[in-house]
Design a protein around this motif. Sequence first.
Motif, short mmCIF file in Angstrom:
data_model
loop_
_atom_site.label_atom_id
_atom_site.label_comp_id
_atom_site.label_asym_id
_atom_site.label_seq_id
_atom_site.Cartn_x
_atom_site.Cartn_y
_atom_site.Cartn_z
N THR A 97 23.87 31.26 -44.39
CA THR A 97 22.91 30.24 -44.83
C THR A 97 22.82 30.22 -46.35
N ILE A 98 22.80 31.38 -46.96
CA ILE A 98 22.73 31.46 -48.43
C ILE A 98 24.01 30.90 -49.04
N ASP A 112 17.32 42.56 -46.59
CA ASP A 112 16.58 41.38 -47.05
C ASP A 112 16.49 41.32 -48.57
N LEU A 138 19.80 40.02 -49.91
CA LEU A 138 19.95 38.58 -49.75
C LEU A 138 19.13 37.82 -50.79
N THR A 139 17.93 38.31 -51.08
CA THR A 139 17.09 37.68 -52.10
C THR A 139 17.74 37.80 -53.48
N GLY A 179 24.06 27.10 -48.79
CA GLY A 179 23.09 26.50 -49.69
C GLY A 179 23.51 26.52 -51.14
N ASN A 180 24.42 27.44 -51.50
CA ASN A 180 24.80 27.58 -52.90
C ASN A 180 26.23 27.14 -53.20
N ALA A 215 22.19 35.01 -41.87
CA ALA A 215 21.39 34.82 -43.08
C ALA A 215 22.29 34.69 -44.31
N PHE A 216 23.34 35.49 -44.36
CA PHE A 216 24.30 35.44 -45.46
C PHE A 216 25.01 34.09 -45.49
N ASP A 252 20.75 35.50 -53.78
CA ASP A 252 20.35 34.11 -54.03
C ASP A 252 20.00 33.92 -55.51
N ASN A 260 21.91 31.47 -58.36
CA ASN A 260 21.22 30.53 -59.26
C ASN A 260 21.60 30.77 -60.72
#
Length: 113
Positions: free
Chosen positions: A84-85, A10, A13-14, A88-89, A81-82, A17, A21
């Motif tokens: 999804t990130i 986790d 993944l944070t 999103g990016n 989860a990966f 992200d 950015n």
Amino acid sequence: VLVMGRLSNDGFLTALDKQFNKVRASGSLYINFKRYCPKPSKKGKPNPEGTDPLCLIRAKLGNNCISTVVPQKDVPRFQSAFGTILKGNMDALKKPEKEKKDKKKKAVGDVKA
């Protein structure tokens, strides 16, 4: 080289992200996947990570490197989860420019009266 070492899944993944950015305007983010089979220590003690194959995932942005190890049983959850990130990016990617071709379309059999 600034190495953050291994993070929890986790936490990785944070941090990933956050790296996405940072790189949104310009630059490159490199992500590597590698099979990792832990070996027993030289003293004969068993490895705390076990002997099952793991997935080592690394991300590098400039001098900042992060990594995590995903056990086989957690791969589907981590992969979703990966994904999804990543989805999103990926909006900052540039679309390739299409080449314009000047072709005259021939209307065969189309006669307007």
